[in-house]
Motif scaffolding. Structure first.
Motif, PDB file in Angstrom:
ATOM      1  N   GLU A  34      21.313  -1.526 -11.681  1.00 22.96           N
ATOM      2  CA  GLU A  34      20.827  -1.612 -13.125  1.00 22.96           C
ATOM      3  C   GLU A  34      19.513  -0.772 -13.269  1.00 22.96           C
ATOM      4  O   GLU A  34      19.059  -0.603 -14.450  1.00 22.96           O
ATOM      5  CB  GLU A  34      20.662  -3.298 -13.183  1.00 22.96           C
ATOM      6  CG  GLU A  34      21.768  -3.803 -13.250  1.00 22.96           C
ATOM      7  CD  GLU A  34      21.539  -5.481 -13.348  1.00 22.96           C
ATOM      8  OE1 GLU A  34      20.428  -6.104 -13.916  1.00 22.96           O
ATOM      9  OE2 GLU A  34      22.429  -6.322 -12.669  1.00 22.96           O
ATOM     10  N   CYS A  35      18.869  -0.541 -12.436  1.00 24.16           N
ATOM     11  CA  CYS A  35      17.647   0.039 -12.441  1.00 24.16           C
ATOM     12  C   CYS A  35      17.553   1.225 -11.535  1.00 24.16           C
ATOM     13  O   CYS A  35      16.639   1.120 -10.573  1.00 24.16           O
ATOM     14  CB  CYS A  35      16.531  -0.835 -12.623  1.00 24.16           C
ATOM     15  SG  CYS A  35      16.525  -2.237 -11.207  1.00 24.16           S
ATOM     16  N   LEU A  51      31.273  -2.185  -9.470  1.00 22.68           N
ATOM     17  CA  LEU A  51      30.837  -2.561 -10.724  1.00 22.68           C
ATOM     18  C   LEU A  51      30.999  -4.234 -10.966  1.00 22.68           C
ATOM     19  O   LEU A  51      30.249  -4.761 -11.879  1.00 22.68           O
ATOM     20  CB  LEU A  51      31.430  -1.697 -11.815  1.00 22.68           C
ATOM     21  CG  LEU A  51      30.870  -1.722 -13.213  1.00 22.68           C
ATOM     22  CD1 LEU A  51      29.300  -1.750 -13.401  1.00 22.68           C
ATOM     23  CD2 LEU A  51      31.707  -0.905 -14.161  1.00 22.68           C
ATOM     24  N   ARG A  52      32.167  -4.591 -10.514  1.00 20.86           N
ATOM     25  CA  ARG A  52      32.538  -6.152 -10.939  1.00 20.86           C
ATOM     26  C   ARG A  52      31.490  -6.928 -10.424  1.00 20.86           C
ATOM     27  O   ARG A  52      31.233  -8.308 -11.028  1.00 20.86           O
ATOM     28  CB  ARG A  52      33.791  -6.395 -10.514  1.00 20.86           C
ATOM     29  CG  ARG A  52      33.916  -6.719  -9.056  1.00 20.86           C
ATOM     30  CD  ARG A  52      35.272  -6.947  -8.784  1.00 20.86           C
ATOM     31  NE  ARG A  52      35.534  -7.225  -7.146  1.00 20.86           N
ATOM     32  CZ  ARG A  52      35.645  -6.188  -6.426  1.00 20.86           C
ATOM     33  NH1 ARG A  52      35.570  -5.052  -6.482  1.00 20.86           N
ATOM     34  NH2 ARG A  52      35.584  -6.660  -4.975  1.00 20.86           N
ATOM     35  N   ASN A  53      30.477  -6.727  -9.276  1.00 23.66           N
ATOM     36  CA  ASN A  53      29.598  -7.290  -8.879  1.00 23.66           C
ATOM     37  C   ASN A  53      28.263  -7.410  -9.236  1.00 23.66           C
ATOM     38  O   ASN A  53      27.446  -8.034  -9.100  1.00 23.66           O
ATOM     39  CB  ASN A  53      29.449  -7.228  -7.440  1.00 23.66           C
ATOM     40  CG  ASN A  53      30.868  -7.471  -6.699  1.00 23.66           C
ATOM     41  OD1 ASN A  53      31.290  -8.566  -6.525  1.00 23.66           O
ATOM     42  ND2 ASN A  53      31.450  -6.513  -5.702  1.00 23.66           N
ATOM     43  N   VAL A  54      28.166  -6.481 -10.385  1.00 28.53           N
ATOM     44  CA  VAL A  54      26.844  -6.033 -11.050  1.00 28.53           C
ATOM     45  C   VAL A  54      26.739  -7.339 -12.088  1.00 28.53           C
ATOM     46  O   VAL A  54      27.572  -7.451 -12.811  1.00 28.53           O
ATOM     47  CB  VAL A  54      26.805  -4.662 -11.682  1.00 28.53           C
ATOM     48  CG1 VAL A  54      25.531  -4.499 -12.619  1.00 28.53           C
ATOM     49  CG2 VAL A  54      27.060  -3.744 -10.705  1.00 28.53           C
ATOM     50  N   THR A  55      25.212  -7.794 -12.269  1.00 27.83           N
ATOM     51  CA  THR A  55      25.022  -8.727 -13.187  1.00 27.83           C
ATOM     52  C   THR A  55      25.217  -8.336 -14.611  1.00 27.83           C
ATOM     53  O   THR A  55      25.701  -8.735 -15.871  1.00 27.83           O
ATOM     54  CB  THR A  55      23.754  -9.206 -12.840  1.00 27.83           C
ATOM     55  OG1 THR A  55      23.622  -9.802 -11.473  1.00 27.83           O
ATOM     56  CG2 THR A  55      23.327 -10.477 -13.747  1.00 27.83           C
ATOM     57  N   ASP A  56      24.227  -7.046 -14.803  1.00 26.39           N
ATOM     58  CA  ASP A  56      24.306  -6.509 -16.195  1.00 26.39           C
ATOM     59  C   ASP A  56      24.952  -5.272 -16.165  1.00 26.39           C
ATOM     60  O   ASP A  56      24.234  -4.145 -15.799  1.00 26.39           O
ATOM     61  CB  ASP A  56      22.642  -6.218 -16.701  1.00 26.39           C
ATOM     62  CG  ASP A  56      22.697  -5.975 -18.207  1.00 26.39           C
ATOM     63  OD1 ASP A  56      23.580  -5.212 -18.709  1.00 26.39           O
ATOM     64  OD2 ASP A  56      21.639  -6.179 -18.750  1.00 26.39           O
ATOM     65  N   LYS A  57      26.243  -5.404 -16.246  1.00 30.81           N
ATOM     66  CA  LYS A  57      26.931  -3.938 -16.424  1.00 30.81           C
ATOM     67  C   LYS A  57      26.513  -2.876 -17.417  1.00 30.81           C
ATOM     68  O   LYS A  57      26.417  -1.831 -17.100  1.00 30.81           O
ATOM     69  CB  LYS A  57      28.546  -4.216 -16.505  1.00 30.81           C
ATOM     70  CG  LYS A  57      29.000  -5.207 -15.224  1.00 30.81           C
ATOM     71  CD  LYS A  57      30.693  -5.468 -15.498  1.00 30.81           C
ATOM     72  CE  LYS A  57      30.981  -6.344 -14.474  1.00 30.81           C
ATOM     73  NZ  LYS A  57      30.249  -7.634 -14.250  1.00 30.81           N
ATOM     74  N   ASP A  58      26.094  -3.405 -18.464  1.00 25.67           N
ATOM     75  CA  ASP A  58      25.672  -2.294 -19.538  1.00 25.67           C
ATOM     76  C   ASP A  58      24.633  -1.702 -19.059  1.00 25.67           C
ATOM     77  O   ASP A  58      24.510  -0.443 -19.202  1.00 25.67           O
ATOM     78  CB  ASP A  58      25.510  -3.174 -20.786  1.00 25.67           C
ATOM     79  CG  ASP A  58      26.715  -3.450 -21.473  1.00 25.67           C
ATOM     80  OD1 ASP A  58      27.881  -2.690 -21.709  1.00 25.67           O
ATOM     81  OD2 ASP A  58      26.849  -4.686 -21.878  1.00 25.67           O
ATOM     82  N   ALA A  59      23.449  -2.493 -18.654  1.00 29.72           N
ATOM     83  CA  ALA A  59      22.380  -1.783 -18.183  1.00 29.72           C
ATOM     84  C   ALA A  59      22.654  -0.615 -16.965  1.00 29.72           C
ATOM     85  O   ALA A  59      21.974   0.283 -16.947  1.00 29.72           O
ATOM     86  CB  ALA A  59      21.497  -3.006 -17.452  1.00 29.72           C
ATOM     87  N   ALA A  60      23.584  -1.095 -16.153  1.00 33.56           N
ATOM     88  CA  ALA A  60      24.087  -0.267 -15.003  1.00 33.56           C
ATOM     89  C   ALA A  60      24.510   1.164 -15.526  1.00 33.56           C
ATOM     90  O   ALA A  60      24.286   2.313 -15.153  1.00 33.56           O
ATOM     91  CB  ALA A  60      24.923  -0.808 -14.029  1.00 33.56           C
ATOM     92  N   LEU A  61      25.526   0.817 -16.428  1.00 33.54           N
ATOM     93  CA  LEU A  61      25.955   2.107 -17.107  1.00 33.54           C
ATOM     94  C   LEU A  61      25.050   2.895 -17.740  1.00 33.54           C
ATOM     95  O   LEU A  61      25.258   4.285 -17.385  1.00 33.54           O
ATOM     96  CB  LEU A  61      27.188   1.810 -18.063  1.00 33.54           C
ATOM     97  CG  LEU A  61      28.495   0.998 -17.135  1.00 33.54           C
ATOM     98  CD1 LEU A  61      29.394   0.530 -18.648  1.00 33.54           C
ATOM     99  CD2 LEU A  61      29.269   2.127 -16.717  1.00 33.54           C
ATOM    100  N   ARG A  62      24.011   2.312 -18.394  1.00 29.69           N
ATOM    101  CA  ARG A  62      23.203   3.214 -18.919  1.00 29.69           C
ATOM    102  C   ARG A  62      22.030   3.973 -17.817  1.00 29.69           C
ATOM    103  O   ARG A  62      21.780   4.964 -18.020  1.00 29.69           O
ATOM    104  CB  ARG A  62      22.215   2.246 -19.852  1.00 29.69           C
ATOM    105  CG  ARG A  62      22.776   2.039 -20.978  1.00 29.69           C
ATOM    106  CD  ARG A  62      21.729   1.390 -22.030  1.00 29.69           C
ATOM    107  NE  ARG A  62      21.150   0.169 -21.612  1.00 29.69           N
ATOM    108  CZ  ARG A  62      21.539  -0.933 -21.646  1.00 29.69           C
ATOM    109  NH1 ARG A  62      22.698  -1.335 -22.309  1.00 29.69           N
ATOM    110  NH2 ARG A  62      20.688  -2.057 -21.053  1.00 29.69           N
ATOM    111  N   SER A  63      21.887   3.194 -16.785  1.00 28.27           N
ATOM    112  CA  SER A  63      21.089   3.766 -15.682  1.00 28.27           C
ATOM    113  C   SER A  63      21.971   4.962 -15.016  1.00 28.27           C
ATOM    114  O   SER A  63      21.406   5.925 -14.694  1.00 28.27           O
ATOM    115  CB  SER A  63      21.009   2.699 -14.753  1.00 28.27           C
ATOM    116  OG  SER A  63      19.876   3.322 -13.769  1.00 28.27           O
TER     117      SER A  63
END
Length: 248
Positions: free
Chosen positions: A122-123, A140-152
């Motif tokens: 995410e960061c 990716l399914r284990n990431v809390t904020d998937k949108d933030a991860a994709l932006r990162s």
């Protein structure tokens, strides 16, 4: 006062606790992760990974970030493509998985062009426009904020760079869906109990797959993060999907 919650499998948990809970799952299964992957997929996961690497169009001398790289299967495949003058960064949020992957790759003699980083997707702690390709395989399914991860991920890609998301997804027909549900919720936890001595972690893994966005939803999330020419490829009747997008 409202609390931000997210899903951990089928459970709702405080968002700030999910990283710790996911870490506990992968700390538990790290030593048996590769054996379980072969058993769970009857070895087909190796084909899925090779197809993902082919779709990445990674070439010699390029730089690749293998996110949620775990025990290093994808890193080893990318390393062959980038050659001695390229570089692959094996990254994972889980220290135990990262150590396991590092030890495996060192044992294979992959020491010149592979680096390691413990990161949160995410960061990402990399500069803008660093990588030719970012790949996240079954993470990716284990990431809390998937949108933030994709932006990162978008931020750290170079213009012209590619994102590859290899992930368990949603079957495309009802028969496959019924068989898959029976396998996931009846057989998989028992295999985990017998092989990895951990039934609960593999029950979570099955639940996390069901909570992951469907193919078109994930494609739209990639578009919203800035990616262009987004597309996906279903494999094994949609049990797994590979999403690809470009930073233009």
């Amino acid at each position: 006062m409202t609390t931000n919650t997210t899903h951990f499998g089928f459970k709702q948990v405080d968002s700030k606790d999910k990283v710790k809970l996911v870490r506990g799952v992968f700390d538990s299964v790290a030593d048996s992760y590769d054996v379980m992957n072969d058993l769970m997929s009857v070895g087909i996961h190796r084909i899925w990974k090779r197809i993902a690497v082919q779709l990445s169009n990674v070439r010699k001398d390029e730089t690749v970030l293998d996110l949620a790289g775990g025990t290093g299967d994808l890193t080893a495949l990318f390393e062959k493509r980038v050659g001695k003058n390229g570089q692959v960064v094996l990254a994972d949020i889980n220290a135990q998985m990262l150590r396991t992957g590092r030890d495996r790759l060192i044992d294979k003699g992959l020491v010149g062009n592979v680096r390691y980083a413990q990161v949160n997707a995410e960061c990402l702690p990399f500069e803008d426009n660093t990588f030719d390709c970012v790949c996240i395989g079954f993470g990716l399914r284990n990431v809390t904020d998937k949108d933030a991860a994709l932006r990162s991920m978008y931020r750290v890609l170079k213009p012209g760079g590619r994102l590859i998301v290899l992930e368990f997804s949603h079957p495309t027909d009802k028969i496959t869906e019924k068989v898959y549900d029976f396998y996931s919720f009846k057989l998989l936890p028992k295999i985990g109990k017998f092989v990895a001595k951990d039934e609960d972690s593999y029950r979570y893994l099955a639940e996390s797959i069901r909570m992951h966005p469907k193919q078109d939803e994930l494609k739209n999330m990639m578009v919203n993060a800035g990616f262009e020419r987004c597309e996906y490829y279903n494999m094994t009747q949609g049990i797994v999907a590979i999403h690809r997008g470009y930073k233009i």
